[in-house]
Design a protein around this motif. Structure first.
Motif, mmCIF file in Angstrom:
data_model
loop_
_atom_site.group_PDB
_atom_site.id
_atom_site.type_symbol
_atom_site.label_atom_id
_atom_site.label_comp_id
_atom_site.label_asym_id
_atom_site.label_seq_id
_atom_site.Cartn_x
_atom_site.Cartn_y
_atom_site.Cartn_z
ATOM 1 N N ASP A 1 0.779 4.823 1.367
ATOM 2 C CA ASP A 1 0.303 5.631 2.365
ATOM 3 C C ASP A 1 -1.124 6.284 1.901
ATOM 4 O O ASP A 1 -1.777 5.688 1.050
ATOM 5 N N GLU B 1 -0.861 8.802 10.331
ATOM 6 C CA GLU B 1 0.410 8.705 9.610
ATOM 7 C C GLU B 1 1.242 9.758 9.839
ATOM 8 O O GLU B 1 2.677 9.394 9.830
ATOM 9 N N GLN B 2 0.967 10.902 9.871
ATOM 10 C CA GLN B 2 1.735 12.163 10.032
ATOM 11 C C GLN B 2 2.745 12.116 11.279
ATOM 12 O O GLN B 2 3.680 12.264 11.590
ATOM 13 N N ARG B 3 1.923 11.558 12.388
ATOM 14 C CA ARG B 3 2.579 11.451 13.641
ATOM 15 C C ARG B 3 3.315 10.027 13.878
ATOM 16 O O ARG B 3 4.242 10.284 14.696
ATOM 17 N N ARG C 1 4.909 8.633 11.617
ATOM 18 C CA ARG C 1 5.995 8.662 10.838
ATOM 19 C C ARG C 1 6.889 7.337 10.584
ATOM 20 O O ARG C 1 8.089 7.192 10.929
ATOM 21 N N SER D 1 8.314 4.596 8.619
ATOM 22 C CA SER D 1 9.025 4.486 7.253
ATOM 23 C C SER D 1 9.803 3.342 7.344
ATOM 24 O O SER D 1 10.413 3.214 6.139
#
Length: 494
Positions: free
Chosen positions: A225, A481-483, A485, A487
């Motif tokens: 990340d 990255e936060q939006r 998501r 994974s």
């Protein structure tokens, strides 16, 4: 507790510092993953003893109450382009097979000083020349990803840092070093669903890194990340008097200043990057990225980079020209491979050594480079390419009057099967169409994972920033990255 090998740089370091687990436990867990993943061919040499030695030192320092470094207890993979003292360093070429340097590269030494340990030397395209990790003398690296259509075709992990990208994606290491000459950190990061940043040219020392194209080569981190990339870059960067192109500037604490709030920032969308042949799902992810940055508070503006269409041909003149000069040192005299046919004179030895030691792609680029530097063609090719390079850099300078960062795709397609483009150099070179301009201009640029396509493969988005503004690039990357998501990780088959 989460399995240790699922943790990233920050989580491992903080866990070791707090005593939640020991650095030796971390090293042992990753050593086991590396040993069990030989099918991926991500490592040329493994050094489990080096990882344990570094871990034991960190544990001893912690027990003694000594301060711990930013990478304390984090075992990493080292791209086999960085000189490692006493450990075979080959640049994935037969011509350097068996070469063990008597010195350590500046970047790797900085990482060891920060508390990191080495799991091994990672595979790559030979002399960093390639976009699919199919030119290594030590065999292809295989991506840990598979298409979800039931087919099990081996996919390219990107290049040249394909061993690095495959190892991080497959949880063989929490992070790895890469080098980026025309996209060799960003493209493999995009292909394997990880993050990677090429800093401003000169941020990281090139001393002790096997040279490809000296005015373009730049080391950088590859990790899960954005935060992990920022932490690792802090340890890699810094002035080095042994590198004449090194920036004599303080290294900011990028990780502490990370901020996904982009209010007041302007994001440029280059109209020339909407190119024919770009995958529709890539364009869709680009539109999603634009929406995410708007959501983060940024204003989106159109910008023009009119000389973009000349970037690829410019790169494939400048880089091979520099490569032909840099690779002249491999002659069979001082170190590495020596081929000496019976009755051979000095010239015969040079020819035989290089014929046996260099792979086809390396030979192709040396020939191109030697041609464009030759007396009759220097002005027509090399001089013109340098002029166009200046125009490309000027395009970015003009764009910065309108925006703070630029958002673009990292690659025109998702990962492709190994063998698909190996017989078509031009198709292979087109993989770098979005990444090369920032390299020619020496700008910081990052790829972050944005989506999974219909085939179940990762897609990356690229952020390009102003010179020395790694913080702006990392912040925009964090906002995505936060939006996004993202994974997803490859399902284990190896």
């Amino acid at each position: 507790m989460t399995e240790i090998t699922e943790l990233g740089v920050a989580a491992i370091r903080d866990g070791v510092v707090s005593g939640a687990f020991s650095a030796r436990e971390v090293a042992e867990a990753f050593n086991a993953n590396v040993a069990a993943a030989s099918q991926l061919n991500a490592f040329i040499v493994t050094t489990p003893e080096k990882a344990l030695e570094a871990a034991d030192k960190v544990d001893a320092d912690r027990a003694a109450g000594k301060p711990l470094g930013k990478m304390a207890g984090v075992p990493i993979g080292m791209k086999d382009l960085f000189a490692s003292k006493g450990v075979q360093t080959t640049a994935a070429s037969h011509i350097l097979e068996g070469f063990k340097p008597e010195y350590e590269s500046t970047v790797s030494q900085k990482l060891w000083d920060a508390g990191a340990g080495m799991l091994g030397k990672l595979n790559l395209d030979q002399f960093a020349m390639g976009s699919s990790n199919e030119t290594s003398y030590f065999g292809n690296v295989i991506s840990p990803w598979r298409r979800n259509d039931g087919g099990n075709a081996a996919l390219a992990p990107g290049g040249s840092s394909g061993g690095s990208s495959a190892a991080v994606a497959a949880r063989l290491c929490p992070a790895a070093t890469g080098t980026d000459t025309g996209g060799s950190i960003r493209q493999p990061a995009a292909f394997t669903g990880i993050s990677g940043i090429k800093p401003t040219y000169g941020r990281c020392s090139r001393w002790g890194i096997v040279a490809f194209a000296s005015s373009l080569d730049q080391a950088g981190p590859m990790a899960r990340d954005v935060t992990d990339c920022a932490i690792m870059l802090e340890s890699m960067a810094g002035f080095d008097p042994k590198d004449s192109t090194s920036l004599d500037m303080p290294v900011p604490e990028w990780s502490k200043a990370l901020d996904a709030n982009l209010k007041g920032k302007k994001v440029g969308i280059p109209r020339e990057y909407r190119m024919d042949g770009t995958d529709e799902e890539i364009l869709k992810s680009w539109d999603d990225g634009i929406a995410w940055l708007k959501d983060a508070g940024a204003e989106v503006v159109d910008v023009s980079l009119p000389h973009t269409k000349y970037a690829l041909p410019t790169y494939y003149i400048v880089a091979p020209a520099e490569a032909s000069s840099n690779l002249a040192r491999y002659d069979g005299v001082r170190y590495g491979l020596r081929e000496l046919p019976d009755g051979a004179n000095l010239q015969d030895m040079y020819a035989a050594t290089r014929a046996a030691g260099f792979g086809d792609e390396v030979k192709r680029r040396i020939l191109i480079g030697t041609y464009v530097l030759s007396a009759g063609f220097y002005d027509a090719y090399y001089t013109q390419a340098q002029k166009v390079r200046t125009l490309i850099a000027r395009d970015f300078e003009k764009a910065w009057a309108q925006c703070d960062v630029i958002l673009a795709p990292t690659t025109p397609t998702a990962a492709f099967p190994l063998g698909d483009k190996v017989d078509d150099p031009l198709a292979m070179y087109l993989n770098d169409v979005f990444s090369v301009p920032a390299s020619l201009a020496g700008l910081p640029a990052m790829s972050v994972p944005a989506a999974i396509n219909a085939d179940g493969l990762p897609l990356g988005l690229q952020i390009i920033g102003k010179a020395f503004d790694e913080q702006g690039v990392l912040n925009a990357g964090l906002a995505i990255e936060q939006r996004a998501r993202f994974s997803a990780k490859p399902e284990k088959w190896w």
